[in-house]
Scaffold this active site. Sequence first.
Site, PDB file in Angstrom:
ATOM      1  N   SER D  47       1.006  -1.112   0.148  1.00 32.42           N
ATOM      2  CA  SER D  47      -0.068  -0.017  -0.083  1.00 32.42           C
ATOM      3  C   SER D  47       1.037   0.980  -0.218  1.00 32.42           C
ATOM      4  O   SER D  47       2.032   1.333   0.988  1.00 32.42           O
ATOM      5  CB  SER D  47      -0.887   0.009   1.248  1.00 32.42           C
ATOM      6  OG  SER D  47      -1.974   1.109   1.210  1.00 32.42           O
ATOM      7  N   GLU D  48       0.674   2.069  -0.907  1.00 34.34           N
ATOM      8  CA  GLU D  48       1.555   3.127  -1.056  1.00 34.34           C
ATOM      9  C   GLU D  48       1.672   4.269   0.026  1.00 34.34           C
ATOM     10  O   GLU D  48       2.724   4.953   0.052  1.00 34.34           O
ATOM     11  CB  GLU D  48       1.228   3.922  -2.426  1.00 34.34           C
ATOM     12  CG  GLU D  48      -0.142   4.767  -2.094  1.00 34.34           C
ATOM     13  CD  GLU D  48      -1.038   3.766  -2.891  1.00 34.34           C
ATOM     14  OE1 GLU D  48      -1.223   2.751  -2.907  1.00 34.34           O
ATOM     15  OE2 GLU D  48      -2.054   4.381  -3.502  1.00 34.34           O
TER      16      GLU D  48
END
Lengths: 232, 232, 218, 218
Positions: D47-48
């Site tokens: 997840s960025e």
Amino acid sequence: MIDKIVATTIAAVAGIEDGSTIMIGGFGTAGMPVELIDALLAQGARDLTIVNNNAGNGETGVAALLKARRVKKIICSFPRQVDSQVFDALYRAGDIELELVPQGNLAERIRAAGAGIGGFFTPTGYGTLLAEGKETREIDGRHYVLESPIRADYALVKAERADRWGNLVYRKTARNFGPVMATAARCTIAQVREVVALGALDPEAIVTPGLFVKRVVEVASATPLATPGAAA
Amino acid sequence: MIDKIVATTIAAVAGIEDGSTIMIGGFGTAGMPVELIDALLAQGARDLTIVNNNAGNGETGVAALLKARRVKKIICSFPRQVDSQVFDALYRAGDIELELVPQGNLAERIRAAGAGIGGFFTPTGYGTLLAEGKETREIDGRHYVLESPIRADYALVKAERADRWGNLVYRKTARNFGPVMATAARCTIAQVREVVALGALDPEAIVTPGLFVKRVVEVASATPLATPGAAA
Amino acid sequence: MQKFTRDQMATLVANDIPDGACVNLGIGLPTLVANHLPGDREILLHSENGLLGMGPAPAPGQADPDLINAGKQPVTLLPGGAYFHHADSFAMMRGGHLDFCVLGAFQVSVRGDLANWHTGAPDAIPAVGGAMDLALGAKRVVVMMEHLTKSGESKIVERCTYPVTGLNCVDRVYTDLAVLDITPRGVEVVRMTEGMTLSELARLSGVALTLAPPPRPA
Amino acid sequence: MQKFTRDQMATLVANDIPDGACVNLGIGLPTLVANHLPGDREILLHSENGLLGMGPAPAPGQADPDLINAGKQPVTLLPGGAYFHHADSFAMMRGGHLDFCVLGAFQVSVRGDLANWHTGAPDAIPAVGGAMDLALGAKRVVVMMEHLTKSGESKIVERCTYPVTGLNCVDRVYTDLAVLDITPRGVEVVRMTEGMTLSELARLSGVALTLAPPPRPA
């Protein structure tokens, strides 16, 4: 299942092709993956381009690789040391190519490759011999040199602990170039003192997340002694 | 003796000038230094440029700052959220300037400022509206846009623990922009859940070394609840 | 001619470093400064190979090969110290986060150009290490060096004849004869050895010198 | 006309993700893929906002506001997961270290241009988030979307009419009617819903389509 652990250093360096560019971690001997380098020596790949801060100390590690004439070019910041006799002789004989890079630019160029940056403007080296022929630019009153990323086919790094996903933590100043080199190679190979169970590493303290690492080998040997007296 | 600990959030934000550029950590509410923002609101500085991933959630934090009309410009990646009504109204009324930056370029531009990089070529945004008017270059067959560093006068970040030298560790994904923002401001101010004795933080796990931090204040309050349902 | 000893030079530098400063001490003469830091100031030492909060050399037998400084000498870490990787470490310097950097030099020019990485000898094996990064590596970059070469030539020069390390980067020079500020107005003498005169120092230096306003007593 | 359900689409995507892959699932439809990953494969979710090794949603009452995904929903971390800061997280994507990125879209062009961040409506408040980074964020970028808009227009287009997110970046598109590869030879049909024909799909799509060699049974 993901399992990046391999049984031997020989297995860890399998497949390295002639002509590869190989980053090798370490600052002097701290963090130098000596056993992986020994395995690379046994593996036999040649015409290598080596990226390392130095150009070998004494007769082991990077120096041994140079002595065996496996290296056509070295990209480094500080080849000349009190115990760099192997490199010195090859260089004076014209038997090795040298690309000299200021240490901070070396680290940043490696980081840029890993981070997908096409190039960056650095103040370091502006107006010096090492920036000759390079594009420069004045930005907000400061002078910069355009530097390019340094990518590698392989990175050999030494860390303290790993798990089967390839997560790495390092030890003290042996960390140095390892984390950035691990991001900049197509295939990063880590030797670690200890392989631990998945979940044993603190997720807040993992320095190199596993996606950067392809192969891990446990090498329980003692850390080699530091070589005092050489400059950076 | 170095002691960066201040007693109150009011003391922590003292001296922030009108017209300052202020980076504020957080991704949505995770890592948002709400109590420091409240103190900034009480302190009264106006005509601010705010750098944050979002443009405020609900009526607190960054949204409260906007609602009080202290912000002339916001640099962010994702202003529009289900609960960004304060920003939305200001923006539609033409009462706030928006510089929209892709999230990865935002993080990298902040990092560049902290790392003394004058500019960098990024592939992100090439060929899009957000790269219009920007210098582009093809490097090794890939297209890049030249992006510039984003510097700030102040950074307000939230971390989990600090010591009197200003060393910081964060908690889970509340880390997000904190570590890069801390490097890019003239004066970085951290609110932390707990101040610990010097030496209590593991030197292998410190995320923000103390030299990046000027002031630390302990805010023991509970973390605000996350706002589910909003996009990145 | 009276000269400052190396320890006196190191003391002069050390006394100019304020409490709380983050400092990088280059290899060679600058290393001595660590021994003379005032005991009532907390000064953090940075080493570009990845640590901040560097402590003194370890007790005999306690050296850890994984804990070294940029000169590859064994060191220790103080409580509160931190480790980081090479890109982060040089970002600290390049980004202007260190307060002080103390370097050795072959030559410093009147406009603050620094030459300390290469003698220019055609047969020399070049090596730069972190020299060019350190030259730009702090809010304040100072040099410690002997005023004259062994053959009596000034190391303060109109223009560097050795290959430069960085342009317009040196703020102050500590020599065995004087302390000199590099300013937009020219080179200003902050302090001289006892018995030295401005005219004698200018003659030895071969460059124009003025007294720094306000002159501080030696 | 028979259509793939959203869960069927998610299953098709999930089955194409190999064991050991590091994957970023965009907001919206792509999030569903997490529920359909084959149980015998170990696939790491990125997840960025700074984590790799993301686990499922927490049990009721166990949500931690400091542990969220890019959609700001509470998540968990698997053993072996790691946290990192935003610049490091986007460096992973920009540097090509993720294997798969799954995105929603308004439009995908025959040359792989992606439009998924902006409708182009003049009164819309623009917001880009990580969309442009994700578009270039993995070795393989795939899109999940309905084949047609509510008014029946093809979302596979000759040229994007919405503002683009990235150029020439999409490798494969999973729709409710077909799986399509974007190739230098044009758009190739890998799979269709039962009863769909190539000519009917091409008519609905309004772009030239060919069968992918070798055709796989639906």
